[in-house]
Design a protein around this motif. Structure first.
Motif, PDB file in Angstrom:
ATOM      1  N   GLY A  86       0.722  -0.936  -0.203  1.00 48.77           N
ATOM      2  CA  GLY A  86      -0.206   0.263   0.140  1.00 48.77           C
ATOM      3  C   GLY A  86       0.672   0.827   0.125  1.00 48.77           C
ATOM      4  N   ALA A  87      -0.158   2.272  -0.021  1.00 51.86           N
ATOM      5  CA  ALA A  87       0.943   3.209   0.067  1.00 51.86           C
ATOM      6  C   ALA A  87      -0.401   4.450   0.581  1.00 51.86           C
ATOM      7  N   MET A  88       0.680   5.666   1.190  1.00 54.47           N
ATOM      8  CA  MET A  88      -0.157   7.238   1.418  1.00 54.47           C
ATOM      9  C   MET A  88       0.770   7.973   0.816  1.00 54.47           C
ATOM     10  N   TYR A  89      -0.491   9.570   0.407  1.00 53.06           N
ATOM     11  CA  TYR A  89       0.073  10.332  -0.165  1.00 53.06           C
ATOM     12  C   TYR A  89      -0.012  11.428   1.262  1.00 53.06           C
ATOM     13  N   LEU A  90       1.118  12.305   1.475  1.00 51.71           N
ATOM     14  CA  LEU A  90       1.071  13.437   2.643  1.00 51.71           C
ATOM     15  C   LEU A  90       0.838  14.184   1.490  1.00 51.71           C
ATOM     16  N   SER A  91       0.312  15.738   2.813  1.00 54.10           N
ATOM     17  CA  SER A  91       1.164  16.653   2.326  1.00 54.10           C
ATOM     18  C   SER A  91       0.760  17.466   3.484  1.00 54.10           C
ATOM     19  N   TRP A  92       2.040  18.885   4.016  1.00 54.62           N
ATOM     20  CA  TRP A  92       2.076  19.340   4.897  1.00 54.62           C
ATOM     21  C   TRP A  92       2.762  20.791   4.849  1.00 54.62           C
ATOM     22  N   GLN A  93       1.996  21.898   4.955  1.00 57.11           N
ATOM     23  CA  GLN A  93       2.988  23.214   4.258  1.00 57.11           C
ATOM     24  C   GLN A  93       2.960  23.136   3.156  1.00 57.11           C
ATOM     25  N   GLY A  94       2.987  22.597   1.831  1.00 61.62           N
ATOM     26  CA  GLY A  94       3.383  22.665   0.615  1.00 61.62           C
ATOM     27  C   GLY A  94       4.063  21.876   0.235  1.00 61.62           C
ATOM     28  N   ASN A  95       4.733  20.764   1.511  1.00 61.91           N
ATOM     29  CA  ASN A  95       5.177  20.093   0.807  1.00 61.91           C
ATOM     30  C   ASN A  95       5.139  18.344   0.632  1.00 61.91           C
ATOM     31  N   GLN A  96       4.931  17.471   0.071  1.00 61.84           N
ATOM     32  CA  GLN A  96       4.109  16.529  -0.320  1.00 61.84           C
ATOM     33  C   GLN A  96       5.146  15.050  -0.537  1.00 61.84           C
TER      34      GLN A  96
END
Length: 221
Positions: A86-96
């Motif tokens: 599986g995979a998780m695609y994360l984003s935070w304050q413009g960072n991915q």
């Protein structure tokens, strides 16, 4: 006083002056001030945290681009053949960044995170940061905003916040949600991360930076 005695006394006086001069010159030379040494009881500043260094070579040319990994692929990670569940695609304050759940067939699950980071110095090109995470028990420890000591290693705060994520495949996580995290780094580059779904207990993992070229994509799913 005869001339002979006067001459002898004069020579003795001159000799005494020369001997005293030599003595005081030697004494001053031995007492030259030394460079001040810091007292042992003054607390020292923590060593500067060393960020991981980019590996040599060109991604996609000298070695496969790990950003092309897909759920269902089989990859070679540190000479261990694993399957991407599986995979998780994360984003935070413009960072991915992306985190992949790996299964090596022994029920030993690990997460592989791939992130493009800015250059280490102004003007440097971006580089890939590849981290292989292994769960570690922290006995109910919670992420503090100060230095943490785990198993004798000092970890210094790097980032903390709440990231939005989207899941794909098998992840044991909701399809979408928010993930609290707190990242720490040791002087040798090792990482410690706390993560939790909002409202859930914290879990923690260790990671060591890997060269992007150490990931080999054997088969596409």
């Amino acid at each position: 006083m005869t001339p002979e005695v006067a001459a002898i006394l004069g020579l003795s006086a001159v000799t005494l002056v020369l001997l005293l001069g030599a003595f005081f010159a030697t004494t001053r030379q031995d007492r030259k001030p030394r460079k001040a040494e810091p007292p042992g009881d003054i607390p020292r500043q923590p060593a500067e945290v060393a960020p991981p260094q980019p590996s040599a070579g060109h991604v996609g040319i000298d070695y496969p681009d790990p950003r092309t990994i897909k759920v269902g692929d089989t990859i070679d990670c540190q000479s261990v053949r694993t399957r991407v569940l599986g995979a998780m695609y994360l984003s935070w304050q413009g960072n991915q960044w992306t985190e992949y759940l790996l299964d090596d067939g022994t029920r030993r699950y690990q997460w592989l995170s791939i992130e493009t980071r800015a250059g280490l110095n102004p003007g440097d090109p971006p580089h890939l940061e590849v981290l292989l995470w292994t769960p570690v028990p922290t006995q109910g420890m919670i992420p503090a905003k100060t230095t943490l000591s785990v198993e004798g290693v000092e970890f210094f705060p790097v980032d903390r916040g709440t990231a939005a994520f989207r899941g794909e495949g098998v992840t044991s996580m909701p399809e979408r949600g928010l993930l609290d995290f707190a990242d720490y780094r040791a002087a040798d580059g090792r990482m410690l991360c706390f993560e939790r779904l909002q409202g859930q207990p914290w879990s923690s993992s260790y990671a060591q930076p890997l060269p992007p070229g150490s990931i080999k994509i054997e088969k596409k799913g």
